[in-house]
Scaffold this motif. Sequence first.
Motif, short mmCIF file in Angstrom:
data_model
loop_
_atom_site.label_atom_id
_atom_site.label_comp_id
_atom_site.label_asym_id
_atom_site.label_seq_id
_atom_site.Cartn_x
_atom_site.Cartn_y
_atom_site.Cartn_z
N GLU A 24 0.82 -1.21 0.00
CA GLU A 24 0.00 0.00 0.00
C GLU A 24 0.86 1.26 0.00
N SER A 25 1.96 1.24 0.74
CA SER A 25 2.78 2.44 0.86
C SER A 25 3.85 2.57 -0.22
N LYS A 26 4.28 1.45 -0.84
CA LYS A 26 5.37 1.52 -1.81
C LYS A 26 5.01 1.02 -3.20
N GLY A 27 3.88 0.37 -3.35
CA GLY A 27 3.52 -0.22 -4.64
C GLY A 27 3.47 0.79 -5.78
N HIS A 28 3.02 1.98 -5.50
CA HIS A 28 2.89 3.01 -6.54
C HIS A 28 4.24 3.48 -7.09
N LEU A 29 5.33 3.16 -6.42
CA LEU A 29 6.64 3.66 -6.84
C LEU A 29 7.07 3.13 -8.21
N LEU A 30 6.49 2.02 -8.66
CA LEU A 30 6.83 1.49 -9.98
C LEU A 30 5.73 1.75 -11.02
N ASP A 31 4.75 2.56 -10.67
CA ASP A 31 3.64 2.81 -11.59
C ASP A 31 4.06 3.52 -12.87
N ASP A 32 5.26 4.10 -12.90
CA ASP A 32 5.75 4.75 -14.12
C ASP A 32 7.19 4.34 -14.44
N PHE A 33 7.57 3.13 -14.04
CA PHE A 33 8.96 2.67 -14.21
C PHE A 33 9.23 2.30 -15.68
N PRO A 34 10.24 2.90 -16.30
CA PRO A 34 10.53 2.63 -17.72
C PRO A 34 10.89 1.16 -17.97
N GLY A 35 10.35 0.62 -19.05
CA GLY A 35 10.66 -0.75 -19.45
C GLY A 35 9.81 -1.82 -18.80
N LEU A 36 8.97 -1.44 -17.83
CA LEU A 36 8.17 -2.41 -17.10
C LEU A 36 6.81 -2.60 -17.77
N GLY A 37 6.56 -3.82 -18.25
CA GLY A 37 5.23 -4.15 -18.76
C GLY A 37 4.26 -4.17 -17.59
N PHE A 38 4.54 -5.04 -16.61
CA PHE A 38 3.78 -5.01 -15.36
C PHE A 38 4.56 -5.67 -14.24
N LYS A 39 4.22 -5.25 -13.03
CA LYS A 39 4.65 -5.93 -11.81
C LYS A 39 3.38 -6.23 -11.03
N ALA A 40 3.15 -7.52 -10.77
CA ALA A 40 2.03 -7.95 -9.94
C ALA A 40 2.57 -8.22 -8.54
N TYR A 41 2.11 -7.47 -7.58
CA TYR A 41 2.53 -7.63 -6.19
C TYR A 41 1.72 -8.79 -5.62
N LEU A 42 2.36 -9.93 -5.46
CA LEU A 42 1.66 -11.16 -5.09
C LEU A 42 1.96 -11.58 -3.66
N MET A 43 0.97 -12.23 -3.06
CA MET A 43 1.12 -12.73 -1.71
C MET A 43 0.33 -14.03 -1.58
N ARG A 44 0.90 -14.95 -0.81
CA ARG A 44 0.17 -16.17 -0.41
C ARG A 44 0.13 -16.20 1.10
N GLU A 45 -1.00 -16.67 1.63
CA GLU A 45 -1.13 -16.83 3.07
C GLU A 45 -1.33 -18.30 3.41
N ARG A 46 -0.59 -18.75 4.38
CA ARG A 46 -0.66 -20.14 4.81
C ARG A 46 -2.11 -20.50 5.16
N GLY A 47 -2.59 -21.60 4.55
CA GLY A 47 -3.94 -22.06 4.83
C GLY A 47 -5.01 -21.49 3.92
N LYS A 48 -4.67 -20.51 3.08
CA LYS A 48 -5.64 -19.94 2.14
C LYS A 48 -5.28 -20.40 0.73
N ASP A 49 -6.28 -20.75 -0.04
CA ASP A 49 -6.07 -21.21 -1.42
C ASP A 49 -5.04 -22.34 -1.49
N ASP A 50 -5.07 -23.21 -0.50
CA ASP A 50 -4.18 -24.38 -0.43
C ASP A 50 -2.70 -24.01 -0.30
N SER A 51 -2.39 -22.80 0.15
CA SER A 51 -0.99 -22.41 0.30
C SER A 51 -0.40 -23.01 1.58
#
Length: 194
Positions: A24-51
């Motif tokens: 939430e506080s740093k994700g926007h820092l790459l919103d205009d980064f040159p050469g970046l198609g996309f960055k998906a900020y991913l997270m898994r939590e133990r016990g959710k979605d079989d993680s």
Amino acid sequence: MHTMQYEITLPADYDMGVIRHRVESKGHLLDDFPGLGFKAYLMRERGKDDSPVNQYAPFYLWNTSEGMNAFLWGPGFQGLSEDFGRPVVEHWTTLAYEEGATSGAVPRAAVRRRQRIPASTSLPGLADELAAEARRLTHAEGAVSALTAVDPRTWEAVHFSLWESEAPHGIGDVFQVLHVSAPERGASRRGRQW
């Protein structure tokens, strides 16, 4: 194009709110980064979605190697390394990138599936099959985008897809998408990359 991911596996009792706050506080820092198609900020939590683990595992599609290098040798990655230790960065050559019918939607889930490529496999035929997998994934309801990439050092393919809401289960590791920075997604070349 280049595909990249690193995984930071965290203790079972780790407060994943820390990761949410970081994004939430740093994700926007790459919103205009040159050469970046996309960055998906991913997270898994133990016990959710079989993680089985708590994990922070951003996934990147780079349109240029200059952009990727600027990130890896820049202050953003250095800050992550100082906070969590320098992670191993997996890197693949992108074989195919496709967008789905809901490509304008904000993705909320992602799926990553790894595939070993046996030494006996005919590579020309397999490359076509791998590219077709990305295309097939984007025809599913709720698919935002999909790609297939290969690490020719280890001969491993990775299939990665972003989903508007709930990701299909049983086809790979499911991640929550906390944010997407996509400054040059519109410039990411569609289809097979050869």
